[in-house]
Write a protein that holds these residues in place. Structure first.
Motif, mmCIF file in Angstrom:
data_model
loop_
_atom_site.group_PDB
_atom_site.id
_atom_site.type_symbol
_atom_site.label_atom_id
_atom_site.label_comp_id
_atom_site.label_asym_id
_atom_site.label_seq_id
_atom_site.Cartn_x
_atom_site.Cartn_y
_atom_site.Cartn_z
ATOM 1 N N ASN A 131 0.780 -1.001 -0.057
ATOM 2 C CA ASN A 131 0.063 0.305 -0.002
ATOM 3 C C ASN A 131 0.992 1.186 0.061
ATOM 4 N N SER A 145 -3.017 8.416 2.648
ATOM 5 C CA SER A 145 -3.699 6.876 2.478
ATOM 6 C C SER A 145 -4.914 6.940 3.023
ATOM 7 N N ILE A 182 -7.764 8.465 0.493
ATOM 8 C CA ILE A 182 -7.697 7.281 -0.511
ATOM 9 C C ILE A 182 -8.664 6.117 -0.466
ATOM 10 N N SER A 183 -8.293 5.770 0.941
ATOM 11 C CA SER A 183 -9.277 4.233 1.352
ATOM 12 C C SER A 183 -10.513 4.860 1.696
ATOM 13 N N GLN A 184 -10.725 5.969 2.203
ATOM 14 C CA GLN A 184 -12.342 6.378 2.183
ATOM 15 C C GLN A 184 -12.917 6.464 0.752
ATOM 16 N N SER A 213 -11.948 4.769 -1.670
ATOM 17 C CA SER A 213 -12.270 3.633 -2.249
ATOM 18 C C SER A 213 -13.256 2.696 -1.673
ATOM 19 N N ALA A 214 -13.413 2.839 -0.413
ATOM 20 C CA ALA A 214 -14.553 2.231 0.129
ATOM 21 C C ALA A 214 -15.792 2.992 -0.257
ATOM 22 N N ALA A 216 -16.440 4.277 -3.396
ATOM 23 C CA ALA A 216 -16.428 3.604 -4.750
ATOM 24 C C ALA A 216 -16.988 2.212 -4.431
ATOM 25 N N ALA A 217 -16.362 1.448 -3.684
ATOM 26 C CA ALA A 217 -17.003 -0.032 -3.534
ATOM 27 C C ALA A 217 -18.433 0.049 -3.183
#
Length: 357
Positions: A37, A232, A235-237, A239-240, A242-243
């Protein structure tokens, strides 16, 4: 002989295979951790760059400190050589005579050696030692090294670095043509400075650099962790979010972003989410409209089909005997068939619109 060497080669081969396999495994682990990561990549990269820079700084500082110490020692010895030569010029008569003057010559050289903290030796053009500031007496036939004689014959002050055989440390010697530059010198002055022990100073400097490096490394790790988390986490937020949108849920994206690039990406994803919701709502409306349309078309088809079926059954069963009534039934069947054909054409047009053709 070959049979004796074969087991050794096999052991070396197995050892090399083991070392090579371990190296490849370690390299793969590092690659996996590095590509795991962004957080790990930033932390690993910063720490690795700092360690490489720190090691390079320690070696460079040691080299430069030793270089400065050597240059300073050479300059110091150069000044001492000029002053000793000047002092001996003031006592030009000191080489003349024997007996009682030998003691005075010895005392003069010892005096100069004590003042300038060096060993003074006077020799002639053949390298024979005339006088020395050392405690021991000059043994007849004693000579300085031929390299010093060659330096003296070149007729200028020269400084050379040598290895002290007693301490194993670097030392400097200077060869000075005795006298003024106008007259050709007959004798030379050899100055031997004490060995330069830079190990203690370098070790202390390395210790201070290491201690400072550890403090800076802790700061680098802290800053790297903070920077990696600040990059990060959003970006993780994203990504979550978008998922969640991909699974059919709502895309919830934090409005406040610390980085411009991430803020721009979040704004674009928000716009994309709004467009997706709009498309989904329009698609739902279209599905409802299509379902209603198919229901109406089914109803429209059922009515003429029922009429056609009734009239055809009446004609087939011979119920209608009157020719005029039969013709009217056939006209009705034809009219309803045309209606059904139009409805089928509408269905085909709708199907082509949905398929894009």
């Amino acid at each position: 002989m070959m049979a004796y060497l074969r087991p050794g080669r096999e052991k070396l081969g197995r050892l090399w295979s083991t070392v090579h396999g371990s190296g490849q495994a370690f390299k793969q682990i590092l690659r996996d951790q590095l590509n795991k990561n962004i957080y790990t990549r930033i932390l690993f990269t910063n720490v690795a760059v700092f360690l490489v820079a720190m090691i390079g700084l320690i070696f460079f500082s040691s080299h430069m400190a030793k270089r400065v110490a050597y240059d300073q020692a050479q300059q110091d010895l150069l000044r001492k050589a000029k002053r000793i030569n000047y002092a001996l010029l003031q006592h030009a008569h000191w080489l003349g005579g024997d007996g009682g003057q030998a003691q005075s010559r010895q005392e003069l050289l010892k005096f100069l050696a004590d003042i300038f903290d060096t060993r003074v030796t006077v020799f002639d053009r053949e390298g024979a030692i005339l006088e020395t500031s050392a405690e021991q007496e000059v043994i007849p036939g004693s000579k300085v090294e031929s390299a010093y004689v060659e330096m003296f014959k070149r007729g200028q002050l020269e400084i050379s670095r040598v290895l002290d055989p007693e301490t194993g440390q670097d030392a400097f010697v200077a060869v000075v043509p005795m006298g003024s530059s106008i007259e050709a010198p007959e004798n030379g002055i050899l100055l031997e400075a004490k060995s330069i022990n830079t190990d203690l100073a370098l070790n202390r400097m390395r210790l201070f650099l290491f201690a400072g490096g550890v403090v800076v490394l802790v700061m680098v790790i802290f800053v790297s962790v903070s920077l990696a988390m600040s990059i990060s986490r959003p970006i993780s937020q994203l990504s979550a979010a978008a998922a969640g949108a991909g699974r059919g849920g709502n895309m919830i994206i934090p409005e406040e972003q610390t980085l411009d690039e991430i803020g721009t990406l979040a704004a674009q994803l928000n716009d994309l989410s709004l467009r997706l919701q709009k498309i989904q709502s329009e698609s739902s409306a279209m599905e409802e409209e299509k379902s209603r349309l198919f229901a109406e078309i089914s109803h429209e088809l059922r009515t003429p089909l029922t009429a056609v079926q009734g009239f055809v059954e009446a004609i087939r069963d011979g119920i209608v005997q009157d020719e005029a009534v039969r013709r009217r039934y056939l006209d009705t069947i034809y009219t309803q068939t045309v209606h059904i054909s139009r409805l089928v054409d509408d269905l085909l047009i709708l199907s082509r619109l949905e398929s894009g053709t």
